[in-house]
Each structure stands twice: as C-alpha cells, then as structure tokens.
Design an enzyme around this catalytic site. Structure first.
Site, PDB file in Angstrom:
ATOM      1  N   CYS A   2       0.850  -1.189   0.000  1.00 18.99           N
ATOM      2  CA  CYS A   2       0.000   0.000   0.000  1.00 18.99           C
ATOM      3  C   CYS A   2       0.882   1.233   0.000  1.00 18.99           C
ATOM      4  CB  CYS A   2      -0.876  -0.009   1.244  1.00 18.99           C
ATOM      5  SG  CYS A   2      -1.716  -1.577   1.502  1.00 18.99           S
ATOM      6  N   ARG A  27       1.470   1.888  -5.947  1.00 18.89           N
ATOM      7  CA  ARG A  27       1.745   0.874  -4.921  1.00 18.89           C
ATOM      8  C   ARG A  27       0.513   0.044  -4.601  1.00 18.89           C
ATOM      9  NH1 ARG A  27       6.397   1.943  -2.266  1.00 18.89           N
ATOM     10  NH2 ARG A  27       5.741   0.584  -0.583  1.00 18.89           N
ATOM     11  N   TRP A  74      -3.510  -2.009  -1.338  1.00 26.49           N
ATOM     12  CA  TRP A  74      -3.432  -3.239  -2.112  1.00 26.49           C
ATOM     13  C   TRP A  74      -3.836  -4.329  -1.128  1.00 26.49           C
ATOM     14  CZ3 TRP A  74      -1.559  -8.150  -2.470  1.00 26.49           C
ATOM     15  CH2 TRP A  74      -1.532  -8.741  -3.733  1.00 26.49           C
ATOM     16  N   ASN A 100       0.933   0.015   6.049  1.00 30.61           N
ATOM     17  CA  ASN A 100       1.376  -0.746   4.872  1.00 30.61           C
ATOM     18  C   ASN A 100       2.165  -1.937   5.386  1.00 30.61           C
ATOM     19  OD1 ASN A 100       2.419  -1.776   2.499  1.00 30.61           O
ATOM     20  ND2 ASN A 100       4.155  -0.348   2.512  1.00 30.61           N
ATOM     21  N   GLY A 101       1.700  -3.130   5.079  1.00 31.03           N
ATOM     22  CA  GLY A 101       2.399  -4.324   5.573  1.00 31.03           C
ATOM     23  C   GLY A 101       1.397  -5.364   6.040  1.00 31.03           C
ATOM     24  N   GLU A 494      11.156 -12.263 -20.258  1.00 28.69           N
ATOM     25  CA  GLU A 494      10.744 -10.900 -19.889  1.00 28.69           C
ATOM     26  C   GLU A 494       9.606 -10.414 -20.781  1.00 28.69           C
ATOM     27  OE1 GLU A 494      10.525  -7.095 -18.123  1.00 28.69           O
ATOM     28  OE2 GLU A 494      10.989  -9.125 -17.456  1.00 28.69           O
ATOM     29  N   LYS A 498       5.881  -9.251 -19.503  1.00 31.49           N
ATOM     30  CA  LYS A 498       5.286  -7.939 -19.814  1.00 31.49           C
ATOM     31  C   LYS A 498       3.875  -8.109 -20.374  1.00 31.49           C
ATOM     32  CE  LYS A 498       7.257  -5.899 -17.856  1.00 31.49           C
ATOM     33  NZ  LYS A 498       8.384  -6.361 -17.128  1.00 31.49           N
ATOM     34  N   GLU A 501       1.448  -9.279 -17.649  1.00 25.99           N
ATOM     35  CA  GLU A 501       1.160  -8.264 -16.617  1.00 25.99           C
ATOM     36  C   GLU A 501       0.112  -7.244 -17.058  1.00 25.99           C
ATOM     37  OE1 GLU A 501       4.390  -6.552 -14.022  1.00 25.99           O
ATOM     38  OE2 GLU A 501       5.504  -7.099 -15.821  1.00 25.99           O
ATOM     39  N   HIS A 517      10.204 -30.540 -26.392  1.00 23.84           N
ATOM     40  CA  HIS A 517      10.003 -31.386 -25.204  1.00 23.84           C
ATOM     41  C   HIS A 517       8.628 -31.157 -24.574  1.00 23.84           C
ATOM     42  CE1 HIS A 517      14.214 -32.297 -25.701  1.00 23.84           C
ATOM     43  NE2 HIS A 517      14.457 -31.007 -25.749  1.00 23.84           N
ATOM     44  N   LYS A 616       3.376  -1.998  -7.642  1.00 22.10           N
ATOM     45  CA  LYS A 616       4.751  -1.744  -8.074  1.00 22.10           C
ATOM     46  C   LYS A 616       5.798  -2.340  -7.140  1.00 22.10           C
ATOM     47  CE  LYS A 616       7.819  -0.038 -10.788  1.00 22.10           C
ATOM     48  NZ  LYS A 616       8.023  -0.682 -12.056  1.00 22.10           N
TER      49      LYS A 616
HETATM   50  C1  AGP Z   1       7.763  -6.385 -13.299  1.00 20.30           C
HETATM   51  O1  AGP Z   1       7.211  -5.688 -14.340  1.00 20.30           O
HETATM   52  C2  AGP Z   1       6.913  -6.466 -12.113  1.00 20.30           C
HETATM   53  N1  AGP Z   1       6.527  -5.206 -11.643  1.00 20.30           N
HETATM   54  C3  AGP Z   1       7.454  -7.368 -11.022  1.00 20.30           C
HETATM   55  O2  AGP Z   1       7.659  -8.644 -11.547  1.00 20.30           O
HETATM   56  C4  AGP Z   1       8.762  -6.884 -10.378  1.00 20.30           C
HETATM   57  O3  AGP Z   1       9.822  -7.048 -11.258  1.00 20.30           O
HETATM   58  C5  AGP Z   1       9.030  -7.711  -9.116  1.00 20.30           C
HETATM   59  O4  AGP Z   1       7.963  -7.494  -8.231  1.00 20.30           O
HETATM   60  C6  AGP Z   1      10.350  -7.333  -8.465  1.00 20.30           C
HETATM   61  O5  AGP Z   1      10.305  -6.012  -8.043  1.00 20.30           O
HETATM   62  P1  AGP Z   1      11.645  -5.243  -7.627  1.00 20.30           P
HETATM   63  O6  AGP Z   1      12.540  -5.202  -8.815  1.00 20.30           O
HETATM   64  O7  AGP Z   1      11.156  -3.895  -7.213  1.00 20.30           O
HETATM   65  O8  AGP Z   1      12.251  -6.012  -6.484  1.00 20.30           O
END
Ligand code: AGP
Length: 621
Positions: A2, A27, A74, A100-101, A494, A498, A501, A517, A616
C-alpha cells in the site's frame, strides 16, 4: 504494497495528502481513505477504488485541518471495500491509523482483544493493531508514543504506520519494520511529511529521514523529530537530501508512464553509464575503462568470491539470468540465480566467501529483503543492484550499484530492466578485467559498443508506430509463446511477463530448444509464437526451431537483426533491430517486446500503468 502519507504543519493537509496518494497509487489501488484532525474532531473519508473515487467521496465534506493521514490500498487481509479501507479507527474513536504491511499474528491478538470487549468493523489486520494501541492506552495509561511501541512489540510481521490521536492535535507517531517509511522535514521543523517513499514529499522538501527497521518516530509540530528504537532506546538519525527530479514524476506528454519509461531508456542508460565509463588514465589516447567505486572498495571479496548467488523476483530475476551469463562469460566464476522467495525457505548452502547479488527496482521487495538477511546471517557479502535510492535493500547491502534510471512509476518494469542489465554488463566487464579473464581487446570493443547502445535503442523506438500496427493484429490472442536462445532466452521470459502483466493474455517464455520437449503441442494457427531470433550465437539453431513451429502452422513473429533477409522466408511478421555484439543484445532485443506488450494492452483498452491485481513494490510475502 500500500501507500501511506501523513502531514502535520501549517498548511491545509487534505490537498497535500491527496496529491501524495496520487503519487503513490502505483503501490496499490484497491481502495483509498483519508483522516483529518480539525478542532479535536476526526473526519474520515474512504472509497473503494482509486484515489479519484476518494476525492468524489470527500466532495462537499469538511476537509479542513492542518494534520492528517491517508492511504491507498493493495488488499491482503479483507477484500477491497469501504469497510476494509484505511484509515481504521479504534474502539473509542480517538485513535486512527494507516498501515502498509501485514501483522501476521493478528488473529491471535484479535481473539484476545475480543475477550477484553473490543469490537471489529473490518476483516483487516490493521484494525487489530489500532485496537491493540487503544488497549495499551486504556489498560496501561500510556501516551501515544509509548502505546504504539507497546503494541508493536507484540506484533509479528511487517509494518509502516502513521497514527494520530484526536485528543492530541500536535503530534503524530510513525513506525516501520520491513515496509518503507520516510519523513520529510520542512523548513525550521514547521511542517513534516510522512510517506512510503519520497515521491509525495520532494515538491515540498528534499530533506528527509529514512526510518530503519523497528524504529518509532514522534513527529511534533515545530519540534525536531524524536526517533526511538522499539526497545525504547533513543536512535540517532541523519537528514538526507533526495535528488529526485520532479519532472520525472509526470508523464511528460506520453499517454502512460509505461510508454514514457520505454522512451526514457536511451537517456536513462546514458545516466547509468555516466561517471562509470571513463577515460583510462593509464591507457592510450582515447582508451576508456569501467570505473565502479563499489568494486574498487570491495575488490578483495568480490574477486575472491567462491560463488556468486543472484537473488531477485519478477523482472529483476530475468535481469539476474543475463547477469549470470555475463559474469560466467567474463569472470569464469560460478553463478547461481534464485527466486528470492524460494531461496529464503529452501535452506540454501551459503558460504562466507560467497557473494550474494540482490537485484531490485523498488528496493523494498519483501522476499528479496529476506533472502539478503539469510545470506548475511551466513556471512556472505551482499552486493545490490537497485534503483530506489535509500531503499531498504540498498541500505541492507554491503556495497552495490544504483541503476540511476529515475523513478519507475508504471507497474510493468521497463527502464529498470535495461538499467539492471547494463549494470551487470559493467560489473561483469570490470570484474573480468580485474581477474584477468577478459582480454583488453574484447573489453575495449564492448565499451565502444556500450557507448552507442542508447542511440541504437532510439533507432528501435522509431518503429513504435509499426509495432502498434502489428499489435492490433494480436489483441484476439488468448495465448502467446515467447522463444529465445542464449542471451535472448531471458529476454523471451521478460517479453512474456510484460504481456501477461498488462494485457492479461496467458504468455509463456521458453528456451526455443525446449519446444520439442512439450510446448510445441500448444502450437496451432491461433498460437502466436514470438521468436527473439537476432543474428547471434545459436542463430542457425533458432531458425530450425522456427521451421518446426512453422511446420505445425504456427503464426511466427520474429525479432531479427537488420539485414537478415533469410528470416523473411519463415517469419510472418518481423521487427528488425540494429546489429550489436552478443553480450549486449538483450539491451536491444527487449525493447520491441516492451512496445508490443504495451500496444496490445492499450488496444484492449486496459489500464497499462496500474494493471489489475498487481502493485509496483511487493512489500509482503
Ligand atoms: C515487473 O514488471 C513487475 N513489476 C514485477 O515482476 C517486479 O519485477 C518484481 O515485483 C520485483 O520487483 P523489484 O525489482 O522492485 O524487487
């Protein structure tokens, strides 16, 4: 995951708090709320959804007051709803909290408090915490600071909190453990700003105090901050200066932060190399070298490392996979790459002469932080590759590299990925040069090529419109396969991440040779197969992998090297990128994949910067 904000000073708090929530919305954006203290009255407004929904909920309400706390959520405990939205208020209505936590032992505490006659309006762990603080006030007659300390010593878990007492309009108590918290110090202590990171603070002050784990701060009007450890001892602190450029916090004319951050990459990579690729004073005329202070200061441990273990999550883990190839290629030191969430619980073998490299954009990812702590307990050196300056992971490491790409707001990481890969390039080259495994000529060739990578990325960005048109043809897709070999295998992973996500299309990345395989069973006309097939090591092999897919009617998109005519025979769609050398190709081949995912998501009308179910920085397990 959060975002929390707090303000105490002479200005009206509401506009500062709401602006801060907008800055932290990346966040978490399930629900939002604000509590304002005015004339010993607490006004609390909450809404399900975004900060904008909160502003609607608070419209025409009393939003006065020069002190307040706010939250964007969140959800972890309790579904997204007004009932579970923060701030949460205590039984007496006197105390109010944002958090937050996660309080892991909240259920046990809740049961005990219920026996003591406390009631609960929500399903959240946070409400249990404010009731526990209230209990400390009621039963032990403690003041707010003492009561917060008393309650937190009973809690297991992670927290960044801000607490107000309506009967005390001149002070706020904040604390952290695991989750980030920073206090902005106004001129002459006239006002204070509290937030999960510095982005809501920098337009008011650049003087900040970062709280360490298990610290509690008393923030009082017109008085210096008082900082304590949870064991009641006083704690010293420094006021640091943050150098975030406020413009970097706006979209800069782009429709989304993600597209802006993709287009930021040429400049960001120049910033990342600035002061690190320098004139070699011992070299000939224009010889250049990699200069990494962290390496010079820690050469002994880094160069004598028995093994290097890279720990990370998500996109950072993909950068780690490329880091492994680079370090093994140039330094001939064995490298393992671990998901931090697995590493922390699999009882790994860690030697004191191991070096653990932690990779993180936010610097707050809980699993990576815990993996670091485990490695530290076993005596390993911790080296960080981090973006967020002053973040928890940065402060936990023994040494490291900031990637200097500026704040990354879009939840889907882009410029941080290329920044992390570039740091691995420079680290592996510098280590390889220092331990004598990287010959001078290859070292010089790479430095020369590194210097022109930013303009090659700019060249790829010119095909943005073409990639947008290509994307239109794939919005129908339910599934997508991304395939690569060697340096491009992690890039395929990667690219798939993307797309997952932000477009919610089920995409998988695979080493191209793995298709036979199993995954090739998925191939038919409906299955787009994107091959990262640049003219590098393993090119012939990937061409035959493409023919295997073509033979089963697969729809092939290829990322290829300019001038590659042969690939036109097999691929249905081709995105060309400039030629570069093997070890640097991930810095180029990932760009079209970032753009393709972006445009498919935009074509589908989705919220690219704040995709569903994500946040994020993942500050909980
Ligand atoms: C990537 O686009 C995501 N936001 C997520 O996988 C991110 O890379 C992961 O949570 C790690 O975050 P960090 O690099 O802030 O540790």
């Amino acid at each position: 995951m959060c975002g929390i904000v707090g303000y105490i000073g002479n200005q009206e708090a509401y506009p500062i708090l709401v602006k801060g929530l907008h800055r932290l919305e990346y966040r978490g954006y399930d629900s939002a709320g604000v509590a304002l203290l005015t004339n010993n009255r607490l006004n609390v407004y909450k809404a399900k959804g975004k900060v904008a929904d909160l502003e609607n909920a608070a419209q025409d309400k009393d939003i006065t007051g020069t002190m307040g706390i706010a939250h964007t959520r969140w959800a972890t405990h309790g579904e997204p709803s007004v009932r579970n939205a923060h701030p949460h208020i205590s039984e007496t209505g006197n105390l109010v909290i944002v958090h937050n936590g996660i309080i892991e032992n909240f259920a046990v505490i809740k049961e005990q408090l219920s026996k003591d006659g406390y009631h609960f309006q929500s399903d959240t762990d946070t409400e249990v915490l404010v009731q526990l603080i209230q209990f400390a006030v009621d039963k032990h007659h403690l003041d707010l600071l003492q009561a917060v300390g008393h309650a937190l010593r009973k809690c297991i878990g992670a927290y960044a909190i801000a607490v107000m007492d309506k009967n005390n309009p001149d002070e706020m108590v904040v604390a952290r453990k695991g989750s980030p918290l920073v206090i902005g110090v106004g001129k002459d202590n006239e006002e204070f700003f509290v937030a999960s990171d510095a982005t809501p603070i920098v337009e008011y002050t650049r003087n900040v105090v970062y709280l360490d784990d298990e610290q509690v701060a008393l923030v009082k009007r017109n008085e210096p901050i008082k900082l304590y450890n949870l064991d009641k001892t006083e704690a010293d602190f420094d006021i640091k200066t943050v150098d975030i450029d406020i413009d970097m916090l706006s979209k800069g004319g782009f429709p989304h932060f993600m597209l802006k951050e993709i287009f930021d990459q040429p400049e960001c990579l120049k910033d990342c190399m600035r002061g690190r690729i320098v004139k070699d004073e011992n070299g000939k005329n224009d010889d250049l070298k990699i200069k990494l202070e962290s390496l010079e200061m820690n050469a002994a441990r880094l160069l004598k490392a028995r093994r290097i273990i890279i720990v990370a999550c998500g996109t950072s883990w993909h950068a780690g996979l490329i880091g492994k190839q680079l370090i093994e290629e140039f330094c001939r030191v064995p490298v393992e790459v671990d998901y931090a969430s697995e590493f922390r619980y699999r009882n790994p073998v860690i030697y004191s002469d191991d070096v653990v490299i932690a990779v993180s954009q936010s610097g707050e990812t809980a699993d990576t932080l815990a993996a670091i702590k485990l490695a530290k307990e076993n005596g390993a050196m911790i080296y960080g590759i981090v973006n967020a300056v002053g973040s928890s992971i940065a402060r936990e490491t023994d040494a490291g590299l900031y990637i200097h790409v500026g704040p990354e707001i879009g939840v889907a990481s882009t410029k941080a990925f290329t920044g992390q890969v570039l740091c691995f390039e420079m680290l592996a080259m510098a280590l390889g040069k220092a331990n004598g495994n990287l010959e001078q000529d290859r070292y010089e060739e790479m430095i020369k090529e590194l210097n022109i990578i930013p303009e090659k990325i700019s060249k790829i960005l010119e095909s943005n419109d073409a990639i947008q048109n290509l994307a239109k043809r794939f919005t129908y897709a339910q599934n997508f396969l991304y395939l690569g070999r060697g340096w491009n295998y992690p890039v395929a992973l990667e690219g798939a991440l993307k797309l997952k996500e932000i477009s919610y299309i089920h995409a998988e990345g695979y080493p191209a040779a793995e298709m036979k395989h199993g995954p090739i069973a998925l191939v038919d006309q409906e299955m787009p197969c994107l091959f990262v097939a640049t003219h590098h090591q393993g090119y012939e092999k990937i061409i035959s992998n493409m023919q295997e897919v073509k033979a089963r009617g697969g729809n092939i998109i290829a990322v290829a090297t300019e001038g590659d005519e042969e690939i036109k025979i097999i691929a249905d769609e081709i995105i060309y990128i400039p030629q570069t050398i093997n070890w640097l190709v991930p810095l180029l081949s990932v760009i079209p994949l970032q753009l393709l995912a972006y445009h498919i998501a935009v074509e589908k009308g989705l919220n690219v910067d704040q995709p569903r179910n994500l946040a994020k920085s993942v500050t909980v397990e």
